[in-house]
Design a protein around this motif. Structure first.
Motif, PDB file in Angstrom:
ATOM      1  N   UNK A  61       0.802  -1.270  -0.114  1.00  0.00           N
ATOM      2  CA  UNK A  61       0.146  -0.071  -0.015  1.00  0.00           C
ATOM      3  C   UNK A  61       0.830   1.267  -0.052  1.00  0.00           C
ATOM      4  N   UNK A  62       2.053   1.334   0.715  1.00  0.00           N
ATOM      5  CA  UNK A  62       2.920   2.396   0.799  1.00  0.00           C
ATOM      6  C   UNK A  62       3.414   2.724  -0.555  1.00  0.00           C
ATOM      7  N   UNK A  63       3.955   1.417  -1.362  1.00  0.00           N
ATOM      8  CA  UNK A  63       4.223   1.535  -2.541  1.00  0.00           C
ATOM      9  C   UNK A  63       3.302   2.045  -3.652  1.00  0.00           C
ATOM     10  N   UNK A  64       2.042   1.726  -3.340  1.00  0.00           N
ATOM     11  CA  UNK A  64       1.131   2.223  -4.287  1.00  0.00           C
ATOM     12  C   UNK A  64       0.811   3.587  -4.206  1.00  0.00           C
ATOM     13  N   UNK A  65       1.022   4.082  -2.905  1.00  0.00           N
ATOM     14  CA  UNK A  65       0.879   5.809  -2.839  1.00  0.00           C
ATOM     15  C   UNK A  65       2.189   6.337  -3.436  1.00  0.00           C
ATOM     16  N   UNK A  66       3.290   5.517  -3.188  1.00  0.00           N
ATOM     17  CA  UNK A  66       4.639   6.400  -3.900  1.00  0.00           C
ATOM     18  C   UNK A  66       4.318   6.431  -5.467  1.00  0.00           C
ATOM     19  N   UNK A  67       3.948   5.125  -5.897  1.00  0.00           N
ATOM     20  CA  UNK A  67       3.890   5.327  -7.251  1.00  0.00           C
ATOM     21  C   UNK A  67       2.736   6.182  -7.888  1.00  0.00           C
ATOM     22  N   UNK A  68       1.887   6.381  -7.082  1.00  0.00           N
ATOM     23  CA  UNK A  68       1.097   7.596  -7.526  1.00  0.00           C
ATOM     24  C   UNK A  68       1.208   8.981  -7.439  1.00  0.00           C
ATOM     25  N   UNK A  69       2.034   9.374  -6.429  1.00  0.00           N
ATOM     26  CA  UNK A  69       2.842  10.572  -6.179  1.00  0.00           C
ATOM     27  C   UNK A  69       3.834  10.586  -7.207  1.00  0.00           C
ATOM     28  N   UNK A 124      -1.492   0.304 -10.149  1.00  0.00           N
ATOM     29  CA  UNK A 124      -2.303  -0.919  -9.821  1.00  0.00           C
ATOM     30  C   UNK A 124      -1.874  -2.009 -10.686  1.00  0.00           C
ATOM     31  N   UNK A 125      -1.390  -1.715 -12.058  1.00  0.00           N
ATOM     32  CA  UNK A 125      -1.323  -2.945 -12.825  1.00  0.00           C
ATOM     33  C   UNK A 125       0.294  -3.300 -12.305  1.00  0.00           C
ATOM     34  N   UNK A 126       1.201  -2.349 -11.836  1.00  0.00           N
ATOM     35  CA  UNK A 126       2.321  -2.971 -11.663  1.00  0.00           C
ATOM     36  C   UNK A 126       2.283  -3.894 -10.161  1.00  0.00           C
ATOM     37  N   UNK A 127       1.716  -3.346  -9.290  1.00  0.00           N
ATOM     38  CA  UNK A 127       1.459  -3.891  -8.121  1.00  0.00           C
ATOM     39  C   UNK A 127       0.945  -5.498  -8.266  1.00  0.00           C
ATOM     40  N   UNK A 128      -0.356  -5.587  -9.067  1.00  0.00           N
ATOM     41  CA  UNK A 128      -0.794  -6.877  -9.187  1.00  0.00           C
ATOM     42  C   UNK A 128       0.005  -7.707  -9.986  1.00  0.00           C
ATOM     43  N   UNK A 148      -9.339  -3.688  -4.329  1.00  0.00           N
ATOM     44  CA  UNK A 148     -10.240  -4.190  -5.416  1.00  0.00           C
ATOM     45  C   UNK A 148     -10.582  -5.674  -4.949  1.00  0.00           C
ATOM     46  N   UNK A 149     -11.283  -6.224  -6.211  1.00  0.00           N
ATOM     47  CA  UNK A 149     -11.741  -7.492  -6.024  1.00  0.00           C
ATOM     48  C   UNK A 149     -10.633  -8.435  -6.454  1.00  0.00           C
ATOM     49  N   UNK A 150     -10.625  -9.643  -6.152  1.00  0.00           N
ATOM     50  CA  UNK A 150      -9.546 -10.523  -6.643  1.00  0.00           C
ATOM     51  C   UNK A 150      -9.588 -10.417  -8.303  1.00  0.00           C
ATOM     52  N   UNK A 151     -10.944 -10.496  -8.760  1.00  0.00           N
ATOM     53  CA  UNK A 151     -11.176 -10.749 -10.015  1.00  0.00           C
ATOM     54  C   UNK A 151     -10.609  -9.528 -10.794  1.00  0.00           C
ATOM     55  N   UNK A 152     -10.570  -8.310 -10.292  1.00  0.00           N
ATOM     56  CA  UNK A 152     -10.155  -6.939 -10.877  1.00  0.00           C
ATOM     57  C   UNK A 152      -8.751  -7.237 -10.763  1.00  0.00           C
ATOM     58  N   UNK A 153      -8.134  -7.611  -9.730  1.00  0.00           N
ATOM     59  CA  UNK A 153      -6.780  -7.935  -9.611  1.00  0.00           C
ATOM     60  C   UNK A 153      -6.023  -8.648 -10.722  1.00  0.00           C
ATOM     61  N   UNK A 154      -6.612  -9.848 -10.993  1.00  0.00           N
ATOM     62  CA  UNK A 154      -6.449 -10.831 -11.970  1.00  0.00           C
ATOM     63  C   UNK A 154      -6.378 -10.120 -13.431  1.00  0.00           C
TER      64      UNK A 154
END
Length: 295
Positions: A61-69, A124-128, A148-154
């Motif tokens: 989650x921290x990395x996701x925030x960093x990627x966004x910024x 989100x793609x990178x994290x998944x 997100x849902x597991x299906x969305x992550x897939x």
């Protein structure tokens, strides 16, 4: 960190570096995850069945925030932004084991060519993709990171996988080592013709100076143009020494003057010729390289 969660640091560093493309930011993200762990009341920590999974989720989650910024920061970045290169383990350093470089598993998922492809993905793609395809985390756990849902992550991972597939396979290390050695020899000889022969006609060289070190502001395209650029650079940089050293686990070149590492270059091949060159000159990204070391 004296309890069992300290043993998770190696895994977390590996996850965070692949997510962020920066070992400095990865270390900061992992430190923040541990800070949040120890900020929990002791009773709550005792109730967490898998501290490693908790730390991975928080780090993600921290990395996701960093990627966004980071997207906004990179729009203001001077010139091209490239991943922070890492040296071979303990090169030029004490090798005590606590250094984050010593924690990295250097495989194809940290090759510069691969990290550059990861940069084309949405956060989100990178994290998944990284969590599932590289580290084999189930989509049910990744869903907790992305919200997100597991299906969305897939679906996100599948989209990212197509980007990787479209980029093509990485060059074999053996062939790359030979090509890098030949590039080094041709550059040292100031031999434009030899460089042109080694470079694919559609080769692209991208340099990252960050507005701090001199670098081509835009990618240099075409083998002939790259060869001319490299020889002109050699003429303007007396005393610069090239060494063959692993860059992110694959053959690369390091340029130094005295003990100072000034440039780190990574390569990729297409049809046996050099097709991509990534040059990092921003000193803020070369701190892990220490002194120049040996060839």
């Amino acid at each position: 960190m004296t309890d069992g969660v300290a043993d998770e640091r190696r895994q977390l560093i590996n996850v965070a570096y692949r997510l962020l493309g920066s070992l400095t930011e990865a270390e900061d993200a992992v430190q923040e995850a541990y800070a949040r762990w120890y900020a929990l009341p002791e009773g709550r920590r005792d109730g967490i069945g898998s501290p490693g999974a908790w730390l991975t989720t928080v780090t993600g989650r921290i990395c996701l925030d960093v990627l966004g910024s980071a997207r906004a920061r990179r729009e203001r970045y001077v010139g091209a932004w490239l991943p922070e290169p890492v040296p071979d383990r303990a090169a030029g350093r004490g090798g005590g084991g606590a250094d984050p470089v010593d924690q990295l598993v250097l495989d194809e998922s940290v090759g510069v060519a691969f990290l550059v492809v990861l940069e084309t993905m949405t956060p989100a793609e990178r994290v998944a993709f990284v969590l599932h395809d590289v580290f084999r985390y189930p989509f049910a756990e990744i869903a907790g990171v992305l919200g997100r849902t597991p299906a969305a992550c897939k679906q996100l991972a599948a989209s990212a996988r197509r980007r990787v597939r479209d980029a093509g396979p990485a060059a074999p290390a053996a062939g790359l080592a030979g090509a890098v050695r030949q590039v080094k020899e041709a550059w040292e000889a100031r031999d434009i013709g030899a460089l042109v022969d080694l470079l694919d006609p559609t080769a692209v060289m991208t340099a990252d100076g960050g507005g701090v070190a001199g670098a081509a502001p835009h990618p240099v395209e075409g083998g002939a143009r790259i060869a001319q650029y490299m020889v002109a650079l050699a003429e303007r940089a007396p005393g610069l020494v090239l060494s063959e050293r692993p860059v992110n686990g694959t053959p690369g070149l390091v340029a130094s003057r005295g003990d100072a590492v000034l440039t780190v270059a990574a390569f990729d091949l297409a049809g046996g010729r050099v097709s991509r060159i990534w040059v990092v000159r921003n000193p803020e990204k070369l701190g892990w390289w220490g002194v120049s070391g040996g060839a």
